[in-house]
Design an enzyme around this catalytic site. Structure first.
Site, PDB file in Angstrom:
ATOM      1  N   ARG A 237       0.773  -1.084  -0.226  1.00 54.26           N
ATOM      2  CA  ARG A 237      -0.011  -0.005  -0.056  1.00 54.26           C
ATOM      3  C   ARG A 237       1.008   1.296   0.017  1.00 54.26           C
ATOM      4  O   ARG A 237       1.509   1.660   0.791  1.00 54.26           O
ATOM      5  CB  ARG A 237      -1.042   0.113   1.285  1.00 54.26           C
ATOM      6  CG  ARG A 237      -1.697   1.270   1.422  1.00 54.26           C
ATOM      7  CD  ARG A 237      -2.840   1.225   2.572  1.00 54.26           C
ATOM      8  NE  ARG A 237      -2.460   0.577   3.527  1.00 54.26           N
ATOM      9  CZ  ARG A 237      -2.089   0.855   4.693  1.00 54.26           C
ATOM     10  NH1 ARG A 237      -1.741   2.295   4.785  1.00 54.26           N
ATOM     11  NH2 ARG A 237      -1.746   0.129   5.809  1.00 54.26           N
ATOM     12  N   HIS A 241      -3.872   4.236   4.761  1.00 52.86           N
ATOM     13  CA  HIS A 241      -4.950   3.137   4.759  1.00 52.86           C
ATOM     14  C   HIS A 241      -6.202   3.818   4.205  1.00 52.86           C
ATOM     15  O   HIS A 241      -7.195   3.221   3.667  1.00 52.86           O
ATOM     16  CB  HIS A 241      -5.077   2.536   6.137  1.00 52.86           C
ATOM     17  CG  HIS A 241      -6.219   1.913   6.433  1.00 52.86           C
ATOM     18  ND1 HIS A 241      -6.341   0.524   6.141  1.00 52.86           N
ATOM     19  CD2 HIS A 241      -7.536   2.034   7.149  1.00 52.86           C
ATOM     20  CE1 HIS A 241      -7.481   0.019   6.592  1.00 52.86           C
ATOM     21  NE2 HIS A 241      -8.259   0.952   7.150  1.00 52.86           N
ATOM     22  N   TYR A 250       4.059   5.083  11.253  1.00 55.69           N
ATOM     23  CA  TYR A 250       4.288   3.855  11.551  1.00 55.69           C
ATOM     24  C   TYR A 250       5.072   2.715  10.619  1.00 55.69           C
ATOM     25  O   TYR A 250       5.631   1.910  11.104  1.00 55.69           O
ATOM     26  CB  TYR A 250       2.897   3.102  11.952  1.00 55.69           C
ATOM     27  CG  TYR A 250       1.779   2.983  10.888  1.00 55.69           C
ATOM     28  CD1 TYR A 250       2.024   2.118   9.839  1.00 55.69           C
ATOM     29  CD2 TYR A 250       0.961   3.914  11.081  1.00 55.69           C
ATOM     30  CE1 TYR A 250       1.164   1.986   8.866  1.00 55.69           C
ATOM     31  CE2 TYR A 250      -0.067   3.929  10.001  1.00 55.69           C
ATOM     32  CZ  TYR A 250      -0.092   3.284   9.001  1.00 55.69           C
ATOM     33  OH  TYR A 250      -0.818   3.034   7.921  1.00 55.69           O
TER      34      TYR A 250
END
Length: 346
Positions: A237, A241, A250
């Site tokens: 990705r 998100h 993160y």
């Protein structure tokens, strides 16, 4: 793990298939980029980008037969577009309208927003097809985060026991929002989970559309013969998100190999050009066509009207005191401020 790019000369592949895959990937990328831009200016409330997964989704959708059923989730827009769902339908859904306002009859179920809830339903669809003795198979799409839900295990167990004609297509981008795969499972791979349920398993380079196409086509063939299959498609990705997420807090892209983090469109285009399968102008021409298609789809989506009262009319068979108060509050707000959608559609 199945891979074509780097292991097969591009002159050996079906040129028309390769060009079709590339066109669909570019078209999906244009849609994704514009959707993010629309959300940023408040045109829709939220959006889950899929940049980086174009090869995975387009390859899988292209492998499906016309009658095969797709059970998607919220991030599978590239699959829906490849199957023929109009862009305007997907855009309308993101603005709070019922899915598939065009009334198309493509065998694609509504997007499953809640994680993994579509998996048991997809198995039921497959079991129904087997009961009716029809030829269609089901492809159920979900992310790696869904494999931590009970629905995943229940679905695979039922599919294995009843031999449902279904392919479980897990797009593993390595992160369930901010949770890495290593914190979700101690299993060496997600594909290996299939062994516990007596179903087939495959693992594929998800940034290689030809490899995904071949893998899913083989899996669907096995499913039609009574052997469900779990396919793990390894992707990355590239964006957040959702548009409310900040992956820089993160995620470390260096934790993945280059083949997984590279732009799948550029990777595939360079591969094809190396074998003279496509020319330098294809991507640019497809991008231009997709932009024009999107302009028309946005205008169509903006023409859709809605009655706020529908929010309450179809909630319960009989209204409740709480629902009545909420209906009154919405109406008071509309009376005071007006309906913003009315101005937009003028």
């Amino acid at each position: 793990m199945h891979r074509v790019i780097g292991e097969r000369d591009p002159s050996e592949i079906d040129g028309e298939l390769a060009r079709s895959l590339l066109r669909s990937m570019v078209r999906a990328r244009v849609f994704d980029e514009r959707a993010v831009s629309l959300q940023r200016r408040g045109w829709m409330s939220g959006y889950p980008p899929f940049e980086g997964a174009e090869a995975s989704q387009v390859g899988a959708a292209t492998a499906m037969a016309d009658d095969d059923v797709l059970v998607p989730t919220y991030r599978s827009n590239a699959m829906q577009l490849t199957r023929g769902v109009p862009m305007a339908d997907v855009l309308r859904f993101r603005r709070g309208f019922p899915e598939y306002g065009s009334g198309h009859d493509i065998p694609v179920f509504p997007q499953s927003i809640t994680i993994a809830t579509g998996i048991p339903q997809a198995v039921g669809i497959g079991m129904g097809a087997a009961y009716r003795d029809t030829d269609e198979a089901v492809l159920c799409y979900f992310g790696d985060g869904a494999t931590s839900e009970g629905d995943f295990h229940e679905g695979l167990n039922f599919a294995g026991v009843f031999g449902a004609p279904i392919v479980f297509f897990c797009e593993n981008n390595g992160w369930a929002i901010s949770t890495p795969q290593t914190r979700q499972t101690a299993s060496e791979t997600i594909a290996r989970k299939a062994d516990a349920y007596g179903i087939g398993r495959k693992r594929v380079d998800g940034n290689d559309p030809i490899a995904v196409y071949e893998t899913v086509r083989e899996a669907l063939s096995a499913a039609r013969a009574g052997l469900p299959v779990l396919v793990e498609s390894l992707t990355h990705r590239r964006g957040p998100h959702t548009t409310s997420d900040d992956p820089s807090r993160y995620r470390d892209r260096a934790s993945f190999p280059e083949w997984r983090t590279a732009d799948p469109i550029e990777r595939f285009r360079e591969y094809l050009r190396g074998g003279d399968v496509t020319d330098a102008d294809l991507v640019e021409s497809v991008r231009s066509e997709a932009e024009a298609e999107l302009d028309a789809a946005i205008r169509e989506a903006e023409r859709a009207t809605r009655d706020p009262d529908d929010l309450f009319e179809w909630t319960y068979a009989e209204s409740t005191p709480v629902l009545d108060r909420e209906r009154e509050a919405v109406q008071e707000r509309l009376d005071r401020h007006g309906d913003p959608s009315a101005d937009e559609n003028e």
